[in-house]
Design a protein around this motif. Structure first.
Motif, short mmCIF file in Angstrom:
data_model
loop_
_atom_site.label_atom_id
_atom_site.label_comp_id
_atom_site.label_asym_id
_atom_site.label_seq_id
_atom_site.Cartn_x
_atom_site.Cartn_y
_atom_site.Cartn_z
N GLY A 271 -8.75 -7.99 7.52
CA GLY A 271 -9.76 -7.32 6.70
C GLY A 271 -9.33 -6.06 5.99
N ILE A 272 -8.03 -5.78 5.94
CA ILE A 272 -7.56 -4.62 5.17
C ILE A 272 -6.46 -5.10 4.23
CG2 ILE A 272 -6.73 -2.24 5.24
CD1 ILE A 272 -7.45 -2.02 8.11
N ARG A 273 -6.51 -4.60 2.97
CA ARG A 273 -5.51 -5.00 2.00
C ARG A 273 -5.07 -3.75 1.25
NH1 ARG A 273 -4.89 -6.56 -3.15
NH2 ARG A 273 -6.91 -5.59 -3.56
N VAL A 274 -3.80 -3.41 1.37
CA VAL A 274 -3.26 -2.26 0.64
C VAL A 274 -2.63 -2.80 -0.65
CG1 VAL A 274 -1.76 -0.24 0.75
CG2 VAL A 274 -2.74 -1.16 2.87
N PRO A 275 -3.08 -2.33 -1.82
CA PRO A 275 -2.51 -2.82 -3.07
C PRO A 275 -1.04 -2.41 -3.22
CG PRO A 275 -4.54 -1.59 -3.47
CD PRO A 275 -4.16 -1.35 -2.05
N GLN A 276 -0.29 -3.22 -3.96
CA GLN A 276 1.15 -2.99 -4.11
C GLN A 276 1.42 -1.62 -4.74
OE1 GLN A 276 3.52 -4.95 -2.77
NE2 GLN A 276 4.96 -3.35 -3.39
N GLU A 277 0.58 -1.19 -5.69
CA GLU A 277 0.88 0.08 -6.37
C GLU A 277 0.87 1.27 -5.39
OE1 GLU A 277 -1.54 -2.06 -7.45
OE2 GLU A 277 -3.35 -0.97 -8.05
N LEU A 278 0.03 1.18 -4.33
CA LEU A 278 0.02 2.26 -3.34
C LEU A 278 1.28 2.21 -2.48
CD1 LEU A 278 -3.68 2.48 -2.07
CD2 LEU A 278 -2.57 3.80 -3.87
#
Lengths: 293, 225
Positions: free
Chosen positions: A229-236
């Motif tokens: 349930g957590i997704r860190v975007p690639q740009e971060l």
């Protein structure tokens, strides 16, 4: 003013959390509570988080009150049946604990007592119903209480869940069961969270966005691969990588502060819930950089 | 059917060290399908016991090992071999073992298997647990998929926060029961029903053990005669 009143006043609220320790040495925990006193509007006290046995949430909630911080009692259904849950709710009530966050709870297999019998006599939706009932002076069996509770009850929601729709169906059941506020699982993509809020705003509940500080690109990748349930975007992740090892944590704090500021400035939700996970001393820094202190 | 798993010989022998001769009782139903109580299993255990220096006086696969009276009748022709043995080994489930305990009041009876769950056979000797025998079926409310069994938490109103890409937090080998229920209800065009149904906490008083049931018609009239 109580957490409930602050939330209902329309002020952008900030909650953080304290994880009770395993053992009776509470010096460090009290230091964290004192550190956050007067800065956050309320402090979640986790309930044997990750199914690791620790001091119970209720005792630490009372310690928070003694130190002048309003607690939110996290209550999971993993370790107690309906008798235990209701009894603890009554106990919390007479200890003047006003807020309760109803959760199902991580499975015992996630924790340090894997051979324990998991209970789950109730789950989060049913527990919300029980709180509602106790507030109305009745227990689960319909018996009258001599003195009702007066809880402000909340629940959790996972805006980045995959698949999302089954979670939203459950979210709506939680609203119907009486949840007044929600604290979300960590979110990192504000645009996607805005989309979620367009949906969530249709319901008469307050929403606090979950903020978890990224310490490094490695941590972000670990979350993406392992945490539901957590997704860190690639740009971060790229931003953390570019910062280099020495400045990764500082960059993570900046990202958290930037997100909080945007959520507040654009009036996207009603507040934030900062989960520092062992970095409670960094919460005031994030708040300061977000312009909240 | 009841899914059983053969105990390791070493664990078995620990129980049997004080006995010399054995009669082996299998079962033609579940335990045969599991491969734990069929004739092959009896032959195999017979070999193993002989290799340990034990004697096997006989063996038999009754039709339904948990049916007390029927099994008792079926075992009558084996009286001599049974009398010669000083211990009975039951190669079916816990119910079969206890049927033998009832039949052989004066003889020690030991299980050779562990009883695991009520299961469906998905392929040859591959089993899945689908029903927990909870006492009050809710399959009519959950698209025919049982969350009490298929969800490690047995929760009744939707997925928990531990669902990742449709898989369970307990194991990526488990598909989230509530995602399965959601997908089925969607296929049946019954999502609204799923949204509208809030299941109350289960009534576990339906599950107080030991449970008994009589489904045959009362025979009071005949008794009077």
């Amino acid at each position: 003013m109580s957490f409930k009143d602050i939330l209902n006043s329309g002020k952008f609220v900030v909650t953080a959390e304290v994880g009770p320790p395993k053992g009776t040495d509470i010096k460090e925990m009290i230091h964290h509570i004192e550190l956050l006193k007067g800065k956050v509007d309320a402090l979640n006290v986790t309930d044997n988080q990750s199914a690791v046995m620790r001091i119970c949430s209720m005792a630490v909630c009372r310690i928070c009150l003694d130190h002048g911080v309003e607690p939110i009692l996290q209550m999971t259904c993993r370790d107690r049946n309906r008798i235990g849950l209701q009894s603890d709710l009554l106990g919390a009530s007479v200890l003047n604990i006003k807020n309760v966050l109803c959760m199902t709870g991580d499975h015992v297999l996630a924790g340090d007592h894997k051979q324990a019998k998991p209970v789950y006599d109730l789950e989060s939706v049913q527990l919300l119903g029980v709180v509602n009932s106790l507030n109305n002076g009745k227990d689960m069996s319909g018996n009258d209480l001599r003195g009702a509770t007066d809880f402000f009850q909340g629940a959790v929601v996972t805006p980045e869940a995959n698949p999302l729709e089954p979670q939203l169906i459950k979210f709506e059941k939680k609203v119907k069961a009486g949840a007044k506020f929600f604290q979300s699982q960590a979110i990192y993509d504000i645009n996607r969270f805005k989309e979620f809020m367009k949906y969530a705003r249709r319901f008469p509940v307050k929403m606090l966005a979950g903020i978890v500080v990224l310490k490094s690109a490695g941590m972000a990748n670990f979350i993406n691969n392992n945490v539901p349930g957590i997704r860190v975007p690639q740009e971060l992740i790229d931003e953390l990588k570019a910062a280099g090892k020495e400045k990764a944590l500082d960059t993570g704090l900046n990202i958290a502060a930037r997100h909080i500021k945007q959520l507040k400035d654009e009036n996207i939700c009603d507040g934030v819930h900062i989960m520092a996970i062992g970095m409670e001393d960094k919460v005031p820094i994030i708040m300061e950089r977000a312009g909240l202190l | 059917m009841i899914i059983t798993k053969k105990r390791e010989l070493q664990e078995l022998m620990e129980n049997l060290k004080n006995y010399k001769s054995f009669f082996l009782i299998g079962c033609s139903e579940c335990a045969s399908l599991c491969g734990t109580g069929n004739q092959e299993a009896i032959d195999s255990l017979t070999e193993s016991l002989k290799a340990e220096g034990k004697e096997v006086t006989g063996g038999f696969v009754p039709k339904t090992g948990c049916q007390v009276l029927g099994t008792k009748v079926e075992l009558k022709p084996f009286k001599e071999a049974l009398d010669k043995s000083d211990c009975i080994l039951v190669m079916s489930c816990g119910a079969g073992t206890q049927a033998a305990v009832e039949i052989f009041e004066d003889k020690p009876v030991y299980p050779t298997n562990d009883s695991l769950f009520l299961g469906n056979m998905t392929r040859f000797q591959m089993f899945d647990e689908r029903c927990s025998l909870c006492g009050k079926c809710i399959l009519d409310k959950t698209g025919g998929i049982c969350p009490v069994t298929a969800c490690p938490k047995g929760i009744l109103n939707g997925p928990c926060g531990g669902c990742k890409d449709g898989k369970c937090e307990v194991s990526p080998d488990i598909k989230c029961a509530w995602v399965r229920i959601y997908e089925r209800m969607k296929r049946l065009d019954k999502l609204q029903e799923l949204c509208d149904t809030v299941l109350e906490a289960k009534d576990w008083s339906q599950n107080i053990k030991p449970r008994t049931l009589a489904t045959r018609p009362e025979k009071k009239e005949e008794k009077k005669k």
